[in-house]
Design a protein around this motif. Sequence first.
Motif, PDB file in Angstrom:
ATOM      1  N   GLY A 727       0.782  -1.229   0.000  1.00  0.00           N
ATOM      2  CA  GLY A 727       0.000   0.000   0.000  1.00  0.00           C
ATOM      3  C   GLY A 727       0.813   1.277   0.000  1.00  0.00           C
ATOM      4  O   GLY A 727       0.324   2.323  -0.427  1.00  0.00           O
ATOM      5  N   SER A 728       2.078   1.224   0.432  1.00  0.00           N
ATOM      6  CA  SER A 728       2.865   2.444   0.611  1.00  0.00           C
ATOM      7  C   SER A 728       3.991   2.541  -0.406  1.00  0.00           C
ATOM      8  O   SER A 728       4.944   1.760  -0.373  1.00  0.00           O
ATOM      9  CB  SER A 728       3.460   2.478   2.023  1.00  0.00           C
ATOM     10  OG  SER A 728       4.380   3.531   2.152  1.00  0.00           O
ATOM     11  N   ASP A 730       6.040   5.006  -0.448  1.00  0.00           N
ATOM     12  CA  ASP A 730       7.195   5.500   0.315  1.00  0.00           C
ATOM     13  C   ASP A 730       8.000   4.348   0.914  1.00  0.00           C
ATOM     14  O   ASP A 730       9.231   4.394   0.928  1.00  0.00           O
ATOM     15  CB  ASP A 730       6.724   6.440   1.436  1.00  0.00           C
ATOM     16  CG  ASP A 730       6.239   7.781   0.901  1.00  0.00           C
ATOM     17  OD1 ASP A 730       6.601   8.112  -0.250  1.00  0.00           O
ATOM     18  OD2 ASP A 730       5.506   8.478   1.622  1.00  0.00           O
ATOM     19  N   GLU A 731       7.304   3.316   1.416  1.00  0.00           N
ATOM     20  CA  GLU A 731       8.021   2.169   1.985  1.00  0.00           C
ATOM     21  C   GLU A 731       8.784   1.405   0.900  1.00  0.00           C
ATOM     22  O   GLU A 731       9.900   0.937   1.123  1.00  0.00           O
ATOM     23  CB  GLU A 731       7.049   1.228   2.697  1.00  0.00           C
ATOM     24  CG  GLU A 731       6.765   1.601   4.138  1.00  0.00           C
ATOM     25  CD  GLU A 731       8.010   1.495   5.013  1.00  0.00           C
ATOM     26  OE1 GLU A 731       8.407   0.376   5.387  1.00  0.00           O
ATOM     27  OE2 GLU A 731       8.600   2.557   5.319  1.00  0.00           O
TER      28      GLU A 731
END
Length: 861
Positions: A727-728, A730-731
């Motif tokens: 979902g991220s 950024d991760e």
Amino acid sequence: MTEMPDELRRDVRLLGKMLGQVIAEQGGDDLLADVERLRKAVIAARRGETSSDEIAAMAADWEIDRAVEIARAFTCYFHLANLAEEHYRIRILRERDTGDHVLRESLAEAVHELGQERVAELVEGLELHPVLTAHPTEARRRAVVTAIQRISGRLTDYNAPGRGATERAEDTRRLLEEIDLLWRTAQLRNTKLDPLDEVRTAMAAFDETLFRVVPQVYRSLDAALSDATGTRPPLARPFIRYGSWIGGDRDGNPNVTSKVTRETIQIQSEHVLNALETACSRIARTLTAAAPFAPASPELRAALDAVVDAHPEIVSELATRSPQEPHRQWMLFVATRIAATRRRNLDLGYRAPAELLADLRLAQESLSQHAVRQAYGELQHLIWQVETFGFHLAELEVRQHSQVHAAALEELRAGGELSERTEEVLATIRVIAWIQERFGVTACSRYVVSFTRSAEDIAAVYELAGHALGSRGVVLDVVPLFESGEDLANSPRVLAGMVEIPQIQQRLADTGRRLEIMLGYSDSAKELGPAAATLRLYEAQEQLTAWAAEHDVKLRMFHGRGGALGRGGGPANRAVLAQAPGSVAGRFKVTEQGEVIFARYGHTEIARRHMEQVTNAVLMASSPTIGSRTAAAADRFRPLAEQVAAASEQAYRALTEAPGFPEWFALVSPLEEIGSLRLGSRPARRGLGAPRSLDDLRAIPWVFAWAQTRVNLPGWYGLGTGLASVGSLDELRAAYAEWPLFNALLDNAEMSLAKTDRSIAERYLALGGRKDFADQVLTEYDRTRALVLQVTGHRRLLENRKVLSRAVQLRDPYVDALSHLQLRALTALRTGDPSEHERDRLSTLLLLSVNGVAAGLQNTG
């Protein structure tokens, strides 16, 4: 777009223009005009100025024989473009090596980063063990490779500074002569290679590159560790050991017999003894220091006196040729003894490399007293060469499938008449014993068991050795090969059982508790897809490293990487740095296959750079600081990686395990025809007929065929779905920035995506008559490409890899031309009803285009 440097553009245009001249001379101006028409059309298509349909119509309009000639032209162009790029790389390496700064990924950089004391400590246990394999991935004939090497020499002369007009004219004439010969040389093999052909091909890399480069790498390390290299005893110890499966790997290759293995080690020995004799004679001829300026030590003088008594006729001649030059006399005598060793003269020859080393060190110790530069200069290189290559050149390794051993034992235990295959298994073990008796244990002791499922598969080899040899001894280091996802997960359990085997316990005691296992990248990637296989291999390394620490075992992991990205390939130094913390520990063993051998070892400067980069990575990966940083990143991003792997594997299996997929794959690719290229002695698949499942298909043609379709599916499929499951963004970006494993996974996928052409791939995929499969592949391609760019932050593929990006851009239009010619042939063979003569000509066109695309993409399997 990446701008092509002026020097590279100049060489590409020069060679291209000369090829055009040769084509016009041999095929007429009309042939050159057709080649140029296609060349301009594919370039225009890349700019959006013409359509793929128009190019397809052009390719279909030519007579088959004309299409064959055009395919030959583009294939020759790729060989020349690759050569020009290699020369440019060498120029750049020389320009960067100015001495004003530390070269990136060099041994000097490792010392600078880690410190002299830490590197000196690591050097004590440092091991780099490349293993050459004969897996059929080199599409070029040896005659073509040789022709290219001659052109390379001529191009070097042409570009040499300070050439006069007369010299330049002669350089031009000779370049044209060699390019003319390349054009006339058949691109396709007429006969299938046998294993000894593969052995002799590999010897070229040794003769022309490896023997000279290895001591240069040691010298680089010695210079990095301390000043005044060459005027003191070396601080660098020999850490490179070459291995070879060529002539020893019989898994799935009935052509590799015990007789072939015996002949292989003899060929290897002949080559290395020739090289040692030549090097020793060369050094001897230069050692003209007279006795008053470099007197012999008492030990050397005594040795020379002893030779006078034992071989007066030899010493008399040497004394006449080299009066008052004791070191020259001694080295000439040593060269004579090496020659006698090669001729099997037991009275004069050396019985083992240790005897030769003792004689060389005797000269070195004597010289060190009055002529230190001669002691630790070229003579030290020769000592390093003997220590590295011995009298056998490379350790010959045997590989066989566990099921073959099981079947052989079943027959032996039943006590009836033995099959030919079982007799061959026993004969192989007897040949290993013979090699050890003649060349020593280091020449051949490793026996790799593919598809190892249990410790019983390892014990089987020792039981077979008992049947083959009785009480006669042989040293066997039996190496389990873990390939499938299930086998990788079970590997610690297998090792736990292995250490209970009495013969393994004895080997652990004899070797200081050293043990080797092998990890298979090709089959795991074919089974699980690239993302899931990468994580599964990483987890296996973690578990095995922990097991080894718990059981006080010095474990060396042998990485069975292929040449292509879909088989664990990619930059070797980045692969080392992406390994699990603690799994390298100063030891790295890896396979080098097919076209990778010549890409890395075809030129001395490129070979030296490659070996320094890998050694740098092994040293850096063995550093506790880097290891702890990698471990922290792995801990943080493990849940993310597992999510990516699970989703990607599910997507990959949904395609590859779908009913009808193997049959569809055989229709949309030149899979069936690849076997006709006679790439190697090993069959392309298990069993006969079209593949009914992917298990029937070896990993190499699986990857090779997908590369030909311009899809490159094994290098990226499923990754997009995997990334989308997180979902991220950024991760994902943080994992890419901080975790070398995730970074390498995405970078390798990006390289594979960059060599994919969607519009041409669409044409191949349509040949199978399954729109559902085609749509599935193209949708996943779009998803993967978009998400890889988002995670890496690149605006276009390979934005941060200028050299590779330029290489792809240089070749892409010309690969397109060959792809359209290949599609013309493949479409007619798959959907038409050609006559026998037409089928034969279409097959020739198809195979020529396969050869050319392989040259253009610079990787096959």
